[in-house]
Design a protein around this motif. Structure first.
Motif, PDB file in Angstrom:
ATOM      1  N   UNK A   3       0.855  -1.193   0.000  1.00 29.81           N
ATOM      2  CA  UNK A   3       0.000   0.000   0.000  1.00 29.81           C
ATOM      3  C   UNK A   3       0.890   1.241   0.000  1.00 29.81           C
ATOM      4  N   UNK A   4       0.294   2.380  -0.247  1.00 28.62           N
ATOM      5  CA  UNK A   4       1.044   3.636  -0.213  1.00 28.62           C
ATOM      6  C   UNK A   4       1.628   3.875   1.180  1.00 28.62           C
ATOM      7  N   UNK A   5       0.883   3.548   2.225  1.00 19.03           N
ATOM      8  CA  UNK A   5       1.379   3.758   3.588  1.00 19.03           C
ATOM      9  C   UNK A   5       2.554   2.835   3.892  1.00 19.03           C
ATOM     10  N   UNK A   6       2.459   1.562   3.499  1.00 25.84           N
ATOM     11  CA  UNK A   6       3.569   0.630   3.714  1.00 25.84           C
ATOM     12  C   UNK A   6       4.822   1.101   2.971  1.00 25.84           C
ATOM     13  N   UNK A   7       4.624   1.586   1.751  1.00 22.98           N
ATOM     14  CA  UNK A   7       5.743   2.072   0.949  1.00 22.98           C
ATOM     15  C   UNK A   7       6.347   3.321   1.572  1.00 22.98           C
ATOM     16  N   UNK A   8       5.499   4.244   2.005  1.00 26.83           N
ATOM     17  CA  UNK A   8       5.980   5.471   2.651  1.00 26.83           C
ATOM     18  C   UNK A   8       6.795   5.138   3.900  1.00 26.83           C
ATOM     19  N   UNK A   9       6.322   4.185   4.698  1.00 27.35           N
ATOM     20  CA  UNK A   9       7.041   3.782   5.903  1.00 27.35           C
ATOM     21  C   UNK A   9       8.417   3.221   5.560  1.00 27.35           C
ATOM     22  N   UNK A  10       8.490   2.400   4.517  1.00 28.98           N
ATOM     23  CA  UNK A  10       9.775   1.808   4.125  1.00 28.98           C
ATOM     24  C   UNK A  10      10.742   2.849   3.577  1.00 28.98           C
ATOM     25  N   UNK A  11      10.210   3.850   2.871  1.00 29.74           N
ATOM     26  CA  UNK A  11      11.066   4.879   2.273  1.00 29.74           C
ATOM     27  C   UNK A  11      11.369   6.035   3.222  1.00 29.74           C
ATOM     28  N   UNK A  12      10.611   6.125   4.314  1.00 28.76           N
ATOM     29  CA  UNK A  12      10.816   7.211   5.260  1.00 28.76           C
ATOM     30  C   UNK A  12      10.307   8.548   4.753  1.00 28.76           C
ATOM     31  N   UNK A  13       9.228   8.498   3.972  1.00 29.63           N
ATOM     32  CA  UNK A  13       8.602   9.729   3.466  1.00 29.63           C
ATOM     33  C   UNK A  13       7.133   9.708   3.853  1.00 29.63           C
ATOM     34  N   UNK A  14       6.464  10.843   3.664  1.00 31.97           N
ATOM     35  CA  UNK A  14       5.037  10.895   3.942  1.00 31.97           C
ATOM     36  C   UNK A  14       4.258  10.286   2.786  1.00 31.97           C
ATOM     37  N   UNK A  15       3.082   9.778   3.086  1.00 28.25           N
ATOM     38  CA  UNK A  15       2.221   9.199   2.053  1.00 28.25           C
ATOM     39  C   UNK A  15       1.883  10.239   0.987  1.00 28.25           C
ATOM     40  N   UNK A  16       1.673  11.460   1.399  1.00 24.84           N
ATOM     41  CA  UNK A  16       1.376  12.543   0.454  1.00 24.84           C
ATOM     42  C   UNK A  16       2.520  12.719  -0.549  1.00 24.84           C
ATOM     43  N   UNK A  17       3.758  12.534  -0.105  1.00 29.46           N
ATOM     44  CA  UNK A  17       4.908  12.622  -1.006  1.00 29.46           C
ATOM     45  C   UNK A  17       4.799  11.581  -2.109  1.00 29.46           C
ATOM     46  N   UNK A  18       4.383  10.362  -1.756  1.00 33.64           N
ATOM     47  CA  UNK A  18       4.218   9.318  -2.770  1.00 33.64           C
ATOM     48  C   UNK A  18       3.157   9.699  -3.788  1.00 33.64           C
ATOM     49  N   UNK A  19       2.055  10.279  -3.319  1.00 34.86           N
ATOM     50  CA  UNK A  19       1.001  10.704  -4.245  1.00 34.86           C
ATOM     51  C   UNK A  19       1.488  11.837  -5.144  1.00 34.86           C
ATOM     52  N   UNK A  20       2.323  12.730  -4.602  1.00 36.80           N
ATOM     53  CA  UNK A  20       2.904  13.791  -5.431  1.00 36.80           C
ATOM     54  C   UNK A  20       3.839  13.194  -6.486  1.00 36.80           C
ATOM     55  N   UNK A  21       4.694  12.255  -6.085  1.00 38.83           N
ATOM     56  CA  UNK A  21       5.589  11.600  -7.038  1.00 38.83           C
ATOM     57  C   UNK A  21       4.784  10.872  -8.103  1.00 38.83           C
ATOM     58  N   UNK A  22       3.718  10.190  -7.687  1.00 40.07           N
ATOM     59  CA  UNK A  22       2.908   9.409  -8.626  1.00 40.07           C
ATOM     60  C   UNK A  22       2.230  10.296  -9.664  1.00 40.07           C
ATOM     61  N   UNK A  23       1.848  11.504  -9.256  1.00 37.93           N
ATOM     62  CA  UNK A  23       1.146  12.391 -10.186  1.00 37.93           C
ATOM     63  C   UNK A  23       2.031  12.837 -11.339  1.00 37.93           C
ATOM     64  N   UNK A  24       3.341  12.814 -11.157  1.00 39.10           N
ATOM     65  CA  UNK A  24       4.271  13.226 -12.218  1.00 39.10           C
ATOM     66  C   UNK A  24       5.243  12.116 -12.591  1.00 39.10           C
ATOM     67  N   UNK A  25       4.933  10.865 -12.228  1.00 35.89           N
ATOM     68  CA  UNK A  25       5.888   9.775 -12.417  1.00 35.89           C
ATOM     69  C   UNK A  25       6.261   9.565 -13.882  1.00 35.89           C
ATOM     70  N   UNK A  26       5.316   9.672 -14.796  1.00 31.65           N
ATOM     71  CA  UNK A  26       5.600   9.443 -16.215  1.00 31.65           C
ATOM     72  C   UNK A  26       6.645  10.417 -16.748  1.00 31.65           C
ATOM     73  N   UNK A  27       6.741  11.607 -16.164  1.00 32.07           N
ATOM     74  CA  UNK A  27       7.683  12.623 -16.630  1.00 32.07           C
ATOM     75  C   UNK A  27       8.975  12.603 -15.816  1.00 32.07           C
ATOM     76  N   UNK A  28       8.853  12.588 -14.495  1.00 23.84           N
ATOM     77  CA  UNK A  28      10.014  12.761 -13.625  1.00 23.84           C
ATOM     78  C   UNK A  28      10.646  11.468 -13.131  1.00 23.84           C
ATOM     79  N   UNK A  29       9.889  10.374 -13.107  1.00 20.47           N
ATOM     80  CA  UNK A  29      10.393   9.074 -12.651  1.00 20.47           C
ATOM     81  C   UNK A  29      11.002   9.144 -11.244  1.00 20.47           C
ATOM     82  N   UNK A  30      10.306   9.805 -10.338  1.00 22.86           N
ATOM     83  CA  UNK A  30      10.763   9.872  -8.952  1.00 22.86           C
ATOM     84  C   UNK A  30      10.081   8.782  -8.149  1.00 22.86           C
ATOM     85  N   UNK A  31      10.855   8.074  -7.354  1.00 19.58           N
ATOM     86  CA  UNK A  31      10.318   7.005  -6.532  1.00 19.58           C
ATOM     87  C   UNK A  31      10.078   5.744  -7.342  1.00 19.58           C
ATOM     88  N   UNK A  32       9.664   4.666  -6.666  1.00 19.68           N
ATOM     89  CA  UNK A  32       9.336   3.434  -7.385  1.00 19.68           C
ATOM     90  C   UNK A  32       8.078   3.630  -8.229  1.00 19.68           C
TER      91      UNK A  32
END
Length: 100
Positions: free
Chosen positions: A43-72
C-alpha cells in the motif's frame, strides 16, 4: 471496462504475465521453473514507511511519475489508490545514494 493479460515467453516457457484493467497494470505474476511466484503489492502507507517519506509525497511523485520518474513505479488501483511492487521498492532503496 476491459481486462487483458500480457504474457512474456521465451523458448516456449511462460516466465511472467501482467493483469491489466483499462490499460493499467494491476498485478504481475512471475513463474520460476520450480514453483509459481506472485509478487506482493504494498500500500502507499507501507511504501511510505519503508522509504521514510510521507504518504502525500508518494502521491505527489505518482502524479508526475511518467515525466520525472521519482520514486518506485506506482500502480493505480482505481482513481484514488496506489500500490507498489515490493521488489521495486526494495530495488529503489538499494539504489538510493548512501550518505558519506
Amino acid at each position: 471496462m476491459g481486462a487483458s493479460i500480457t504474457v512474456a515467453c521465451q523458448e516456449n516457457q511462460i516466465h511472467s504475465f501482467d493483469f491489466r484493467l483499462c490499460g493499467t497494470k494491476i498485478w504481475r505474476v512471475s513463474l520460476s521453473k520450480s514453483a509459481g511466484y506472485s509478487e506482493r503489492l504494498l500500500t502507499a502507507q507501507e511504501t511510505a514507511d519503508r522509504l521514510g517519506v510521507k504518504r502525500k509525497t508518494l502521491y505527489n511523485w505518482a502524479s508526475t511519475w511518467e515525466v520525472e520518474r521519482r520514486g518506485p513505479e506506482p500502480l493505480r488501483m482505481g482513481t484514488r489508490s496506489l500500490r507498489y511492487r515490493e521488489s521495486e521498492v526494495s530495488q529503489y532503496i538499494d539504489d538510493m545514494p548512501r550518505a558519506v
